[in-house]
Scaffold this active site. Structure first.
Site, PDB file in Angstrom:
ATOM      1  CD  GLN A 189      -3.092  -0.826   0.286  1.00 19.58           C
ATOM      2  OE1 GLN A 189      -3.305   0.293  -0.182  1.00 19.58           O
ATOM      3  NE2 GLN A 189      -3.833  -1.871  -0.039  1.00 19.58           N
TER       4      GLN A 189
ATOM      5  CB  SER B 204       0.518  -4.027  -5.259  1.00 19.38           C
ATOM      6  OG  SER B 204       0.135  -4.855  -4.207  1.00 19.38           O
TER       7      SER B 204
ATOM      8  CB  CYS C 240      -7.346  -9.517   2.473  1.00 14.31           C
ATOM      9  SG  CYS C 240      -8.364  -9.858   1.062  1.00 14.31           S
TER      10      CYS C 240
END
Ligand code: PMP
Length: 396
Positions: A187, A207, A348
């Site tokens: 993030q 990511s 999650c």
């Protein structure tokens, strides 16, 4: 009972923590170019088209490495996402009998691999975050000193509370104590200035499709030159084919078997180039929007905002819990009646919600990007006001 009329106007996207949208035109153009002009398989054949595709992949690697402060591009691996990167970082390094210290805010991309390693004999010591989601480096140090510890595992920032962890301090502790620092930066990248060389992190997974604004299906793992990871996936690497079945020793090939996701990688390279140019402005803009949203939610009343009170200690995301309306109900009404996309539930990250005391009903997460406008925030606030008011009057 009044039927809820489905929203038909402009849709507002406040779910950038799940994946950023829309992608910049330069990213779309790079993905498209990978599927047209650069369609050959990089690192395989020796013809001109394959060589050109290889050069484009390596240029993208260089751009991503520069953006994240990775000193040598070959220490940056392209993988199918942060989840795969976390698996390689953890399962490629930790062994049965090792001891690790981990923060209590981790995502399942870390928690689940750790659980399977624990079933094989890894000792996992969890350090609880405080009520803002912050892990105290002092407590991490006490735990690391308590017994021989192979690694400290900590996310750079939380996908639930947005809390930014004190990674630099943790790196000092691990260095002093001879442990490694393994970080999930899913993030953080794109939203924070990340300079891995000066942070002193040993492995950093991220990511490509969230704050970095790249396409889905691509992520990165930066691994310090002196950190050897076991190979988890074996196969063809194009270059060093020989009679020996062993994987090549050199990075990145050692960890990137099989045909690469060239469209994803080139898209991510274009995203990195753009962020290198306008990342600072974008971060400032997203922080302004966060401030607007935070003040507006405080003014509405009835909501508990999870995470740090000060905006400079969090990513541009805000998770909230209402006094009596469920998170699912709020997110459903925001979407169906107001065309506003947010994410409710546990994200999650059940560990993080347990730490925040929100495991039961979860929270509603608004995650922002510089591509949002003041108007998006004002409309979200007005929608929240209406949802609470209608529910208070017994309307559904
Ligand atoms: N870690 C954190 C903190 C995340 O928020 C996410 C994505 N929700 C991941 C890991 C996994 O990332 P990806 O879905 O890109 O594999």
């Amino acid at each position: 009972m009044n039927a809820v009329a489905p929203h038909r106007g402009e849709r507002i996207y406040l779910d950038h923590g799940a994946t950023s949208w829309p992608k910049p035109p330069a990213v779309i153009a790079a993905v498209s170019r990978a599927l047209t002009d650069l369609g050959a398989n990089p690192g395989r054949s020796a013809h001109a088209m394959a060589l050109e595709a290889s050069r484009a992949v390596e240029a993208a690697r260089g751009r991503c490495a520069r953006l994240l402060g990775v000193p040598e591009a070959r220490q940056l691996l392209f993988l199918p996402g942060c989840t795969i990167a976390c698996n390689l970082m953890l399962k490629g390094y930790l062994r049965p009998g090792d001891r690790v210290v981990v923060g209590s805010m981790e995502h399942n991309a870390v928690v689940r691999p750790l659980a399977s390693l624990a079933a094989q004999g890894l000792e996992v010591v969890v350090v609880a975050a405080d009520d803002t989601g912050l892990i105290d480096p002092g407590e991490v140090e006490r735990q690391v000193r308590a017994a021989p510890t192979r690694a400290v595992i900590c996310q750079h920032a939380s996908n639930v509370t947005g809390t930014i962890q004190l990674i630099g301090e943790m790196a000092e502790i691990t260095r002093e104590q001879g442990a490694r620092l393994l970080v999930d930066g899913a993030q953080a990248v794109g939203h924070l200035e990340v300079d891995l060389a000066s942070l002193g992190v040993d492995a950093y997974a991220a990511s490509g499709h969230k704050g970095l604004l790249g396409p889905q299906g691509v992520g990165v793992l930066a691994v310090a030159a002196d950190l050897e990871l076991d190979v988890l996936i074996e196969g063809g690497t194009g270059g060093e084919a020989s009679a020996q079945p062993d994987m090549p020793r050199e990075r990145p090939d050692r960890y990137e078997p099989g045909t690469l996701n060239t469209p994803g990688i080139l898209g991510l390279g274009a995203a990195a180039e753009r962020l290198a140019a306008d990342g600072v402005q974008r971060r400032r803009r997203a922080d302004d929007l966060l401030h607007r949203l935070h003040e507006g939610i405080d003014a509405l009343g009835g909501f508990r905002v999870l995470g740090p009170p000060r905006p400079q200690h969090r990513l541009p995301l805000l998770s909230v819990v209402h006094d009596w309306l469920t998170a699912d109900r709020i997110a459903f009404d925001l979407d169906r009646s107001h065309g506003i996309a947010v994410r409710a539930g546990l994200h999650c990250a059940p560990w993080a919600h347990r730490t925040m005391g929100t495991l039961e009903g979860g929270a509603v997460r608004f995650s922002l990007s510089a591509d949002n406008s003041d108007n998006h925030i004002d409309r979200a606030l007005e929608a929240l006001r209406r949802i609470v008011s209608r529910a208070g009057h017994g309307e559904t």
